[in-house]
Write an enzyme that holds these catalytic residues in place. Structure first.
Site, PDB file in Angstrom:
ATOM      1  N   GLU A  49       0.842  -1.201   0.000  1.00 23.85           N
ATOM      2  CA  GLU A  49       0.000   0.000   0.000  1.00 23.85           C
ATOM      3  C   GLU A  49       0.879   1.254   0.000  1.00 23.85           C
ATOM      4  O   GLU A  49       0.609   2.217  -0.734  1.00 23.85           O
ATOM      5  CB  GLU A  49      -0.901  -0.007   1.231  1.00 23.85           C
ATOM      6  CG  GLU A  49      -1.707   1.273   1.431  1.00 23.85           C
ATOM      7  CD  GLU A  49      -2.085   1.499   2.881  1.00 23.85           C
ATOM      8  OE1 GLU A  49      -2.452   2.634   3.208  1.00 23.85           O
ATOM      9  OE2 GLU A  49      -1.991   0.554   3.688  1.00 23.85           O
ATOM     10  N   ASP A  53       0.655   3.758  -3.109  1.00 26.93           N
ATOM     11  CA  ASP A  53       0.231   5.138  -2.858  1.00 26.93           C
ATOM     12  C   ASP A  53       1.174   6.119  -3.549  1.00 26.93           C
ATOM     13  O   ASP A  53       0.736   7.086  -4.189  1.00 26.93           O
ATOM     14  CB  ASP A  53       0.205   5.405  -1.349  1.00 26.93           C
ATOM     15  CG  ASP A  53      -0.047   6.855  -1.010  1.00 26.93           C
ATOM     16  OD1 ASP A  53      -1.158   7.353  -1.259  1.00 26.93           O
ATOM     17  OD2 ASP A  53       0.884   7.511  -0.503  1.00 26.93           O
ATOM     18  N   GLU A  80      -4.528   0.527  -3.573  1.00 24.95           N
ATOM     19  CA  GLU A  80      -3.157   1.028  -3.644  1.00 24.95           C
ATOM     20  C   GLU A  80      -2.158  -0.123  -3.582  1.00 24.95           C
ATOM     21  O   GLU A  80      -1.149  -0.113  -4.301  1.00 24.95           O
ATOM     22  CB  GLU A  80      -2.905   2.024  -2.507  1.00 24.95           C
ATOM     23  CG  GLU A  80      -3.659   3.338  -2.687  1.00 24.95           C
ATOM     24  CD  GLU A  80      -3.520   4.265  -1.505  1.00 24.95           C
ATOM     25  OE1 GLU A  80      -3.664   5.489  -1.692  1.00 24.95           O
ATOM     26  OE2 GLU A  80      -3.274   3.781  -0.366  1.00 24.95           O
TER      27      GLU A  80
END
Length: 245
Positions: free
Chosen positions: A53, A57, A129
């Protein structure tokens, strides 16, 4: 669903998204593990989607930043940041995840699922993400291009809807940024009238800058009237060639 069954599902899922060349599903399995799942399964927390993630991101923000930078050459940094923030918000990413069916693969604890975890925007957004992070790593040298092409191909229409509403993104803040850039002062809002009953009032407000009234606005509260006045003021400034987004 057994691991082999999941791998088959991943294979079909990824092929539908244009990633038929991927045959290592370990990162995608990791990208779908919510922290509650690894705690319940008593496996190391680093086996959850958190690290992917983090990577996804960063890649997503770079893709969106590049997209907006090229598409809107006249937009200032502040406006680009607000627009990017709307696109990468949990609500938007959760919609992206649901749109492609990613929600069907997320692994979480029984308790998390009982409390509606599969519908939580934060979980869906993080999984999306992490999924992008897995694409980035799995596709190696082509990772960034694969993520970029995937985002633009699948979500450009959704992003356009957000872009079409750019002027609705906190007009008071946008007007304040304009006036502060001009002479380091704030726009002045004045209540012109209040009509109607106590529980059904309508407010009319004007907004001025450098002793000149720019626009008026109405609303069911002072705040809404000020937002309307700021939005109308920005429209006036844009028509006069005095403000660019």
């Amino acid at each position: 669903m057994s691991i082999s069954d999941r791998e088959q599902k991943y294979c079909e899922f990824l092929a539908e998204l244009g990633f038929s060349e991927i045959d290592d599903f370990s990162l995608f399995e990791k990208a779908m593990r919510h922290t509650s799942y690894v705690h319940e399964a008593d496996i190391p927390v680093e086996c959850s989607y958190e690290r992917l993630e983090f990577l996804g991101d960063a890649v997503l923000k770079l893709v969106i930043s590049k997209y907006l930078y090229i598409k809107y050459p006249n937009y200032k940094e502040g406006t680009l940041s607000k627009l990017r923030g709307e696109i990468v918000a949990d609500k938007t990413l959760a919609e992206f995840a649901t749109k492609i069916g990613l929600n069907n693969f997320i692994l979480m604890s029984k308790n998390e699922r009982k409390t509606g975890g599969e519908n939580k925007q934060s979980i869906l957004a993080c999984a999306f993400e992490a999924f992008l992070g897995a694409i980035y790593l799995t596709c190696k040298d082509e990772g960034y291009n694969k993520v970029e092409n995937f985002i633009v191909a699948n979500f450009s229409c959704d992003m356009c809807k957000i872009e079409d509403n750019i002027e609705k993104i906190n007009p008071k803040q946008q007007l304040q940024e304009y006036t502060q850039e001009k002479n380091h002062t704030l726009p002045q809002y004045t209540l012109l009238s209040k009509t109607g009953s106590e529980h059904n009032s309508t407010f009319e407000v004007s907004v001025s800058f450098e002793d000149k009234m720019l626009a008026k606005g109405i609303g069911k509260s002072k705040k809404l009237a000020q937002q309307d006045a700021a939005r109308n003021a920005l429209e006036y400034l844009k028509k006069e060639g005095l403000w660019k987004q």
